[in-house]
Structure formats: structure tokens, C-alpha cells
Design an enzyme around this catalytic site. Structure first.
Site, short mmCIF file in Angstrom:
data_model
loop_
_atom_site.label_atom_id
_atom_site.label_comp_id
_atom_site.label_asym_id
_atom_site.label_seq_id
_atom_site.Cartn_x
_atom_site.Cartn_y
_atom_site.Cartn_z
N GLU A 140 3.81 12.14 -86.80
CA GLU A 140 4.62 13.26 -87.29
C GLU A 140 5.96 12.74 -87.78
O GLU A 140 6.48 13.16 -88.80
CB GLU A 140 4.81 14.30 -86.17
CG GLU A 140 5.37 15.64 -86.66
CD GLU A 140 6.88 15.73 -86.63
OE1 GLU A 140 7.42 16.71 -87.14
OE2 GLU A 140 7.54 14.81 -86.11
N GLU A 141 6.52 11.80 -86.99
CA GLU A 141 7.87 11.32 -87.30
C GLU A 141 7.90 10.44 -88.55
O GLU A 141 8.96 10.08 -89.04
CB GLU A 141 8.44 10.56 -86.10
CG GLU A 141 8.52 11.37 -84.81
CD GLU A 141 9.57 12.49 -84.84
OE1 GLU A 141 10.27 12.62 -85.87
OE2 GLU A 141 9.66 13.24 -83.85
#
Lengths: 346, 341
Positions: free
Chosen positions: B196-197
Site C-alpha cells: 500500500e505504501e
């Protein structure tokens, strides 16, 4: 006791400059395991005496640490702080700390105001950006915390790295302080030809009040301060010294003959050392002790340390043990003509 | 749920290296005997079949972290970082590589800095991880280029709150694990996503695999609720309840999705706040444009000092976020959103 256990116990005890009582109790306990001749002076420094007769050698390592004080409690319960001694505010955001309240220590996290939330290049954090977050609702924070309460970095046990290196908070100067306790243990097992007065001083990071009183009260014929110096990285030519060997300082505020005697002791014991030149103040207890009474020949032994005044100060354990050995050798082989040896020419 | 969060927070799982978190979640959920699938990126997807629309709830397993970029002559490790403000790494402990080798990030002592240095920001490029190696060869025997580097912060209660690393988004993982204990009148999928990051990447393939009709994203989000800031700069407030997303940097919530969540909170007496910020992004950014489009609801837990070695969040907010997601699913409020589709 193993030296790492000593360091762990000493770093776990809080002792912001001027508020050293907890760490004083810990070093007192470690000293008392070696000799009953232990006392505390008016400013709070702790002493242990071993051996007998002259010369009386004062060996000092400071027990105070850098930290913060609570200056205000914000409306939402967060704490405003000021620094005690040389704290870089830029190491604080995202760091755990302990707030030492009357009712006991409270864990907290250091936060920072994002100065420019949306735009512009990030700026270095300054003290006015820094906040201390105890996670307590405001009324609770006001009930438990007082303005003036001390804050220390969180006392996680020292981290063991490769090559017998350790990192943690307050190795400046608790690692040398642990060496001092280790020295007490070594000395109580031998017959000393002199008197060693080991002293855990207060307030080195601020006023030198501990060293000043120790220089006055210990009746010392000579003194050695035990502290830390900078190790690379970053490499600074002639200002940083490899982790692997103790450092002896030479310069205007160090007694040249005592340096020579120490250097000789190191050479005959086969202990390698580096030499640091220091033109003026060494920023250690050595500076304050030297000018007490009629003048006390004073030298400085330093343990190289990386990242000074951060929560990850890093040293080499073998080097720390070498300083213990160096001091033991020096005291055991105290020259009978020590007064002549320390006599300045001219 | 909070006991699980403690364990999740202490696990190392930098984006691209989520294996430990995945193994933990998989093992903890094994007793449920749900259909479980790990996709090629590493997303862990569980399926609890049921009547009704396909609903996906997701939370990401990865955390912000670093990567060994190179080994320097003096044995220190140069690194790259993603999503981490360099102003929060100095003086912190880290773990390097598979074995979790301890290391620290140091900096030049304050005593040796020039005035300009003191006023400047330490950039990641100028910093390094110190594992205690004597020289390059020694470091190479213990670490390698490409090893992941993770903050080493133990989870801890903090006053009335919680503190630890990786609260973004192990909080979401803990909530999602709790939701999976229940049954709902929908075809329920849970995706514990990766990367996600790095840009909401795991959610892209998770959405493809699940083909959801509606998705809920469980996140931790910024709380700048510090004194001295304008109220609108807070984004969210710790202790203010579950944060419902109206918009962020990558999504606008469908109004009926936003209102359905608000109604669920209000009618069940669940403390909530509207997330004020219009920046940042969650997996919802990938999911709402997946396939032919998908309504996404964002439920977040406020977190101070997010993306730093130590975040702070409220257990009550976490309970509220769980309660809100649960109410939305239990009361079949997804129908309110899907009726119009």
C-alpha cells in the site's frame, strides 16, 4: 557483575543534571558491593574509597545525563518542554521518553508540530515545534504531571550490535561510570599502594558542580576524569577517534606529567591508546577539578563514542574494559616517587 | 483485538516484505477454516461465502520502512526510504534483513555541528544504519544490498492510548481479523493487502481477484491534533471516534456511501468524525477505479506521528472503527449504497 549488566542498570536509572538521586542510589549499591567506605557529598556525588595512604587518586565519571524538563501543560494535555544540557531537538520526533513525576515515571512519545503542513521544503525541527505526548486526557495530565518534572530518553536496555559494540541511551557517561564500578570490583581484590577515591559526579553536563566539590573535598593528590569522546562516523579529522582504543587527552587543561605517567602505564601494560589534543576546555570534569585547592594534577581518559547525545550512543565494550585495565595498572604500579614524577620542570 | 494489534505492531513487514505479517494472520485465522488464498503479489485473501452482494473489506499489512542501498567503506549501510520523514529517524533503533540484525541510525553529535548543520534537515541520503560492523567486508558478511530495514519499537500502552510502530495499518489488520469472526448477509471477502505504501499496489490485484461490488477500507490516518494548529489542519483527532472518509488525495467517496456510514454511526451511537484532509490515499484509491468501478467506504483510526518510529492511537477509536464496520455489514447498509448502482 558483568559490565553490560552494570551499564543496563545504570542507564535504566534516570539522572537528568541536578536530579541524579536514582542513578546515585544505583551506583552506590554497586560501590557498596565492593567496599563499605562509600559516601555522598552535598551536591549529591557518590564516592567509594579503596586502598590506603598517599597518593590519593580521584577518579571521576559523571552520572548525570542530558534530558528535558516540563515547562507547561497544553490545553489538550500535551507537555511543552525545555532542554537540560546539549539535546538536539531533531533527535526527538518519534522517540519514546519517560516523564519522571512525583507519582512515578510515565511513558510518553515525543511529537513535533508539522511547521508547514502543506507546502514548502521541510525545515529542521526547533524546540518550539516539540511536544511531549503522554496519551493522558488533559485533566489526568494536569493531575499527574508538574511543571519542572524531568524527562529522559526511554531506558530500553542497551542494544547489542556486532563486534561487542553496544548502543543505547546515556552511554555518555554511564558506560564509563560502569567502568568505574568495575574498577572498584577489581581494586577490592588487590593490595593498592595508594588510595583510589572513585567518584560518580553530578551536573557535569551543566555546571560542573559535582566535579568542583569533588576536587575540593576528596583531598586528591591527582585526578583522572573518565568520559567519552567522539568516534567516527562521521569522520572529522583529528576530532574523532576509532572505537577500538581508549583516548588520552593532552593540552592546556591537562596536566602534562600526569598524562606522561598514564601513557607510560598504558605502554607497559600493552594497552593501545589514541591521543586527543585539546587546546582549551575539554568539556569534562577534568576542567573543573584541575583548578581546585592549590591545583590538582588532572588527566582525562575517554572512551570513543558514536552519535553523542542521541538515544543510540554507541561504544565498543572491549575498549571500555581496556580503560578499566589501564586504570588498574596505573594504580597498582603507582611510582613511589610520584611527587617527583608529577613535578613540572622549570 | 488490541492484544492482536500488539503482536501485529511488533512484526516487521516493510512494503514488499510482508511475509511475517501474512504468516501471523494466516495462522491466527486458520481455525475459521475459511477459503484462503495468497496471490502472486502476496495479498492474503479470505472468503466467507454468504447470500448477497460481494463485499470486500481490506487492510494493508505493509508498513513504511527502508532498504539497504549500499554498504559503505566504514561498514555502515546507506539506505533508501519510502514514506518516512527523515526528521524522525535519527537516534532510532532498527532491524535489518531476514535475521532482524539490530542496528541504529545515528548522526553527527550536536557538539560537532556547525550552525548551518544544526539548522538543516538530515536527509536520508546523508544518513546510514550502523550495525556495529568494523568495515565493509564485515558488514557484507552480515547484511546485503536490498535487505529490508524496519523500525524496532515495541508496542506499549501510553496513558489512555496505545503507542507503537506500524499502527498504519496493523490497526486495520486487527479490525479486519475481528470482522472475520462474524457472519454477514453478504458474500464477504477480506483482503490483507501488500505494498500500500508503495502506491496502493496490492489492492489493484486484490480487487481483480475478488471483483467486489462494494469495498470497505480499514485504515489508520493522520491525526495532527496538536496544540497551536488550526482546527482544520488536524485531519482527525485521537479519541474523537472512527474517522469516515469523504475524500482524500485519490478518492471521493460516493455521497451515498459516505452517508450510509454516517447513518450507521449515528443510529448506533458509535463515536465518529469526518476525516478533514484532502491529501493522502488508501487502498480505496485503487479499488474505486478497479474493474467497472466500485463504491468504496473509508473507515480510519486517527494516529498521531504516523509513519514515524512510534505512532499513538486510541483503543476506543479502534473499537469504534470496528463497531462501525460491523454495523454497516450487519445492518446490510451496503444495500443502501448498491440500490442505486
Amino acid at each position: 557483575m558483568e559490565i553490560v549488566s552494570r551499564i543496563a542498570k545504570l542507564t535504566a536509572a534516570p539522572g537528568v543534571s541536578g536530579m541524579e538521586e536514582a542513578v546515585a542510589q544505583e551506583i552506590m549499591a554497586q560501590f557498596k558491593a565492593c567496599t563499605p567506605d562509600v559516601w555522598q557529598d552535598v551536591p549529591g556525588s557518590v564516592y567509594a574509597r579503596l586502598g590506603r595512604g598517599r597518593p590519593v587518586v580521584l577518579i571521576a565519571a559523571h552520572m548525570d545525563e542530558i534530558g528535558m524538563l516540563v515547562t507547561a501543560i497544553e490545553e489538550n494535555g500535551m507537555l511543552r518542554v525545555c532542554k537540560i544540557a546539549g539535546v538536539d531537538p531533531r533527535i526527538l520526533p518519534g522517540a519514546r521518553v519517560l516523564v519522571h513525576t512525583a507519582g512515578g515515571p510515565l511513558p510518553a512519545v515525543m511529537g513535533a508540530l508539522p511547521p508547514h503542513l502543506q507546502t514548502g521544503k521541510p525545515k529542521a525541527y526547533a524546540w518550539e515545534d516539540i511536544l511531549c505526548d503522554t496519551g493522558l486526557p488533559a485533566p489526568e495530565a494536569r493531575r499527574l504531571v508538574s511543571v519542572g518534572d524531568a524527562i529522559t530518553l526511554y531506558p530500553d536496555a542497551p542494544l547489542r550490535l556486532l563486534n561487542e559494540r553496544i548502543a543505547g541511551k546515556t552511554l555518555d557517561d554511564r558506560a564509563p561510570l560502569a567502568a568505574l564500578a568495575q574498577l572498584a570490583e577489581a581494586l577490592c581484590a588487590v593490595e593498592l599502594p595508594c588510595t583510589a577515591v572513585l567518584c560518580a559526579t553530578v551536573q557535569e553536563e551543566r555546571s560542573g558542580a559535582g566535579a568542583l566539590a569533588a576536587g575540593w573535598g576528596a583531598g586528591a593528590d591527582m585526578a583522572i576524569a573518565l568520559d567519552v569522546t567522539h568516534a567516527p562516523p562521521p569522520e572529522e579529522k583529528f576530532r574523532t577517534f576509532p572505537l577500538e582504543a581508549p583516548v588520552l587527552t593532552r593540552g592546556g587543561s591537562i596536566h602534562p606529567r600526569l598524562f606522561a605517567v598514564l601513557a607510560k602505564a598504558a605502554a607497559s601494560a600493552g594497552i593501545p591508546y589514541a591521543t586527543e589534543a585539546c587546546m582549551t576546555a575539554s568539556g569534562t570534569d577534568a576542567w573543573d577539578i584541575y583548578t581546585r585547592r592549590a591545583g590538582i594534577p588532572t588527566a582525562l581518559i575517554s572512551v570513543p563514542l558514536r552519535y553523542m547525545h542521541t538515544g543510540v550512543e554507541l561504544i565498543s565494550l572491549p575498549t571500555l574494559c581496556q580503560t578499566v585495565r589501564l586504570l588498574t595498572e596505573f594504580l597498582l604500579h603507582m611510582p613511589a616517587n610520584w611527587e617527583d614524577e608529577l613535578c613540572l620542570p622549570g | 483485538m488490541l492484544a492482536r494489534l500488539e503482536q501485529l505492531s511488533n512484526l516487521c513487514g516493510v512494503s514488499g516484505d510482508e511475509g511475517r505479517v501474512r504468516a501471523y494472520i494466516k495462522q491466527a485465522l486458520a481455525p475459521l477454516k475459511l477459503e484462503t488464498h495468497t496471490d502472486p503479489l502476496g495479498n492474503l485473501i479470505l472468503h466467507r461465502p454468504g447470500p448477497g452482494p460481494r463485499i470486500l473489506a481490506c487492510a494493508h499489512m505493509d508498513e513504511v520502512g527502508m532498504l539497504v542501498r549500499g554498504i559503505l567503506e566504514d561498514g555502515t549501510l546507506a539506505y533508501d526510504a519510502k514514506g518516512i520523514d527523515p526528521r524522525c529517524v535519527v537516534g532510532k533503533r532498527v532491524r535489518v534483513g531476514e535475521s532482524g540484525l539490530p542496528g541504529v541510525i545515528g548522526a553527527k553529535a550536536i557538539h560537532m555541528q556547525t550552525e548551518e548543520e544544526f539548522a538543516s534537515v538530515w536527509e536520508h541520503r546523508a544518513l546510514y544504519v550502523d550495525i556495529g560492523a568494523k568495515d565493509k567486508a564485515d558488514a557484507e558478511a552480515n547484511a546485503a544490498v536490498g535487505d529490508f530495514i524496519c523500525f524496532d519499537t515495541r508496542f506499549m500502552r501510553l496513558g489512555a492510548l496505545l503507542s507503537g510502530k506500524a499502527l498504519d495499518d496493523r490497526i486495520g489488520c486487527a479490525i479486519l481479523m475481528q470482522l472475520l469472526q462474524n457472519t454477514y448477509a453478504c458474500d464477504f471477502y477480506a483482503a490483507f493487502t501488500v505494498q500500500e505504501e508503495l502506491g496502493l499496489r496490492g489492492a489493484i490485484t486484490a480487487a481483480y481477484a475478488v471483483r467486489p461490488q462494494l469495498a470497505l477500507v480499514l485504515e489508520a490516518t493522520t491525526a495532527n491534533d496538536l496544540p497551536g494548529l488550526r482546527p482544520d489542519e488536524s485531519v482527525t483527532r485521537v479519541g474523537g471516534g472512527a474517522a469516515i472518509t469523504m475524500m482524500d488525495g485519490v478518492t471521493m467517496a460516493l455521497p451515498r456511501m459516505f452517508f450510509a456510514l454516517k447513518a450507521a454511526a449515528e443510529q448506533n451511537g458509535i463515536p465518529y468524525q469526518v476525516r478533514q484532509g484532502t491529501r493522502g490515499g488508501t487502498d480505496g484509491g485503487s479499488i474505486h477505479t478497479a474493474l467497472a468501478g466500485c463504491p468504496v467506504g473509508g473507515i480510519s483510526v486517527p494516529c498521531r506521528y504516523i509513519h514515524s518510529p512510534c505512532g499513538v492511537a486510541s483503543g476506543e477509536d479502534i473499537q469504534a472503527a470496528y463497531a462501525l464496520a460491523h454495523a454497516f455489514l450487519k445492518e446490510e447498509r451496503f444495500h443502501e449504497v448498491l440500490r442505486h448502482v
